[in-house]
Design a protein around this motif. Structure first.
Motif, mmCIF file in Angstrom:
data_model
loop_
_atom_site.group_PDB
_atom_site.id
_atom_site.type_symbol
_atom_site.label_atom_id
_atom_site.label_comp_id
_atom_site.label_asym_id
_atom_site.label_seq_id
_atom_site.Cartn_x
_atom_site.Cartn_y
_atom_site.Cartn_z
ATOM 1 N N ALA A 165 4.248 7.080 -4.774
ATOM 2 C CA ALA A 165 3.213 6.057 -4.937
ATOM 3 C C ALA A 165 1.976 6.550 -4.198
ATOM 4 O O ALA A 165 1.970 6.593 -2.962
ATOM 5 C CB ALA A 165 3.696 4.722 -4.383
ATOM 6 N N LEU A 166 0.925 6.900 -4.931
ATOM 7 C CA LEU A 166 -0.189 7.628 -4.333
ATOM 8 C C LEU A 166 -1.515 6.870 -4.317
ATOM 9 O O LEU A 166 -2.462 7.314 -3.669
ATOM 10 C CB LEU A 166 -0.394 8.961 -5.070
ATOM 11 N N ARG A 167 -1.616 5.747 -5.016
ATOM 12 C CA ARG A 167 -2.880 5.030 -5.035
ATOM 13 C C ARG A 167 -3.231 4.557 -3.625
ATOM 14 O O ARG A 167 -2.349 4.204 -2.848
ATOM 15 C CB ARG A 167 -2.807 3.837 -5.992
ATOM 16 N N ALA A 168 -4.503 4.555 -3.290
ATOM 17 C CA ALA A 168 -4.922 4.252 -1.922
ATOM 18 C C ALA A 168 -4.544 2.841 -1.488
ATOM 19 O O ALA A 168 -4.238 2.596 -0.321
ATOM 20 C CB ALA A 168 -6.431 4.468 -1.779
ATOM 21 N N SER A 169 -4.583 1.899 -2.410
ATOM 22 C CA SER A 169 -4.203 0.519 -2.074
ATOM 23 C C SER A 169 -3.384 -0.071 -3.214
ATOM 24 O O SER A 169 -3.552 0.297 -4.382
ATOM 25 C CB SER A 169 -5.443 -0.347 -1.816
ATOM 26 N N ASN A 170 -2.465 -0.974 -2.840
ATOM 27 C CA ASN A 170 -1.592 -1.620 -3.837
ATOM 28 C C ASN A 170 -0.926 -0.590 -4.747
ATOM 29 O O ASN A 170 -0.895 -0.729 -5.973
ATOM 30 C CB ASN A 170 -2.392 -2.631 -4.665
ATOM 31 N N ALA A 171 -0.371 0.436 -4.124
ATOM 32 C CA ALA A 171 0.270 1.521 -4.874
ATOM 33 C C ALA A 171 1.648 1.137 -5.403
ATOM 34 O O ALA A 171 2.200 1.825 -6.251
ATOM 35 C CB ALA A 171 0.395 2.754 -3.987
ATOM 36 N N ASP A 190 0.825 -1.213 0.000
ATOM 37 C CA ASP A 190 0.000 0.000 0.000
ATOM 38 C C ASP A 190 0.856 1.259 0.000
ATOM 39 O O ASP A 190 0.491 2.276 -0.587
ATOM 40 C CB ASP A 190 -0.921 0.022 1.225
ATOM 41 N N ARG A 191 2.000 1.196 0.674
ATOM 42 C CA ARG A 191 2.836 2.390 0.802
ATOM 43 C C ARG A 191 4.267 1.970 1.133
ATOM 44 O O ARG A 191 4.519 0.840 1.549
ATOM 45 C CB ARG A 191 2.302 3.307 1.907
ATOM 46 N N TRP A 192 5.183 2.879 0.952
ATOM 47 C CA TRP A 192 6.561 2.645 1.379
ATOM 48 C C TRP A 192 6.645 2.755 2.897
ATOM 49 O O TRP A 192 5.818 3.434 3.510
ATOM 50 C CB TRP A 192 7.506 3.680 0.755
ATOM 51 N N VAL A 218 10.003 -2.850 -10.416
ATOM 52 C CA VAL A 218 9.268 -2.117 -9.390
ATOM 53 C C VAL A 218 8.395 -1.108 -10.126
ATOM 54 O O VAL A 218 8.887 -0.327 -10.948
ATOM 55 C CB VAL A 218 10.208 -1.396 -8.404
ATOM 56 N N THR A 219 7.092 -1.128 -9.823
ATOM 57 C CA THR A 219 6.136 -0.239 -10.476
ATOM 58 C C THR A 219 5.337 0.505 -9.421
ATOM 59 O O THR A 219 4.905 -0.097 -8.435
ATOM 60 C CB THR A 219 5.170 -1.029 -11.377
ATOM 61 N N VAL A 220 5.172 1.821 -9.603
ATOM 62 C CA VAL A 220 4.362 2.616 -8.679
ATOM 63 C C VAL A 220 3.173 3.194 -9.441
ATOM 64 O O VAL A 220 3.219 3.366 -10.665
ATOM 65 C CB VAL A 220 5.186 3.748 -8.024
ATOM 66 N N SER A 255 -4.252 5.466 -10.942
ATOM 67 C CA SER A 255 -3.741 4.136 -11.305
ATOM 68 C C SER A 255 -2.871 4.154 -12.552
ATOM 69 O O SER A 255 -2.719 3.147 -13.244
ATOM 70 C CB SER A 255 -4.887 3.131 -11.479
ATOM 71 N N THR A 256 -2.294 5.320 -12.847
ATOM 72 C CA THR A 256 -1.306 5.398 -13.924
ATOM 73 C C THR A 256 0.019 4.867 -13.398
ATOM 74 O O THR A 256 0.487 5.286 -12.333
ATOM 75 C CB THR A 256 -1.137 6.837 -14.414
ATOM 76 N N SER A 257 0.615 3.946 -14.132
ATOM 77 C CA SER A 257 1.820 3.276 -13.641
ATOM 78 C C SER A 257 3.091 3.982 -14.104
ATOM 79 O O SER A 257 3.135 4.593 -15.169
ATOM 80 C CB SER A 257 1.850 1.827 -14.129
#
Length: 224
Positions: free
Chosen positions: A157-163, A74-76, A117-119, A124-126
């Motif tokens: 990495a800003l997506r709320a989950s699985n960022a 979810d986050r770093w 590694v993808t953020v 949800s833009t990768s």
């Protein structure tokens, strides 16, 4: 009275198998020899090996042979959450200082390499991260880890989950490189499952009674 947003010391993460191993650490012939059976009577020996190997991997975090996994975060760690004392005073990182976590441990070991590694942003833009520029990869530790380089910053990495998604390779490169005790644990569990086929066999009981649990105990990562 100081009011601070709660800081989660643990976060959600999930793992998905991307590419399964193409071979097993123990051959059908080796299991047949172990249980003293012939191929005519024990036609599906390799399926018992596979079942035993998967059960041990799931319990131990071990990857016997080369396989690829994707882990989502979810986050770093220590991602700069604000702390409050009536007004915003700064980052939670300022409270943790030198003790702030700078590493991500990968669930499966031994770690072989980091594939990608993808953020993701809020939409949800990768964005692909150049691993060599941002992280040091440690395949010596157990479990393996990737550590933020000195002077580098966590990729946004800003997506709320699985960022954050990390794809990595774990496991020994061939059956010949798998330690002998680990192979013995697979054979013993597979033999127990075979001898109790048709019974109401409890997986926890099988793992313990077969002796596989005691063998694998020495491979548990030490925690201080």
């Amino acid at each position: 009275m100081s009011l601070r947003a709660p800081y989660p010391l643990h976060q959600h993460r999930g793992s998905v198998l991307v590419t399964a191993p193409t071979t097993e650490p123990v051959t059908a012939a080796e299991l047949l020899l172990h249980v003293r059976e012939d191929a005519a009577n024990f036609r599906d020996a390799l399926s018992y090996v596979k079942d035993a190997r998967q059960d041990i991997e799931n319990r131990s975090g071990l990857a016997f042979l080369t396989q690829s996994w994707r882990v989502a975060l979810d986050r770093w760690p220590t991602g700069g959450e604000a702390w409050w004392d009536g007004v915003r005073d700064g980052s939670i990182n300022e409270l943790y200082g030198a003790h702030a976590q700078r590493s991500i441990e990968l669930p499966k070991w031994p770690l072989a390499s980091i594939t990608s590694v993808t953020v993701y942003d809020e939409d949800s833009t990768s964005t692909a991260v150049t691993v060599a520029n941002v992280f040091d990869v440690d395949a010596y530790s157990r479990p393996g880890r990737m550590t933020l380089k000195r002077g580098a910053t966590w990729p946004v990495a800003l997506r709320a989950s699985n960022a954050i998604e990390i794809v990595y390779v774990a496991g020994y490169t061939s059956a010949a490189n798998v330690p002998a005790p680990m192979k013995r644990a697979v054979k013993q569990l597979a033999a127990y499952l075979y001898s109790h086929r048709g019974d109401d066999c409890n997986p926890d009981e099988a793992y313990s009674a077969s002796g596989a649990e005691s063998i694998m105990a020495s491979y548990k990562p030490a925690r201080l």
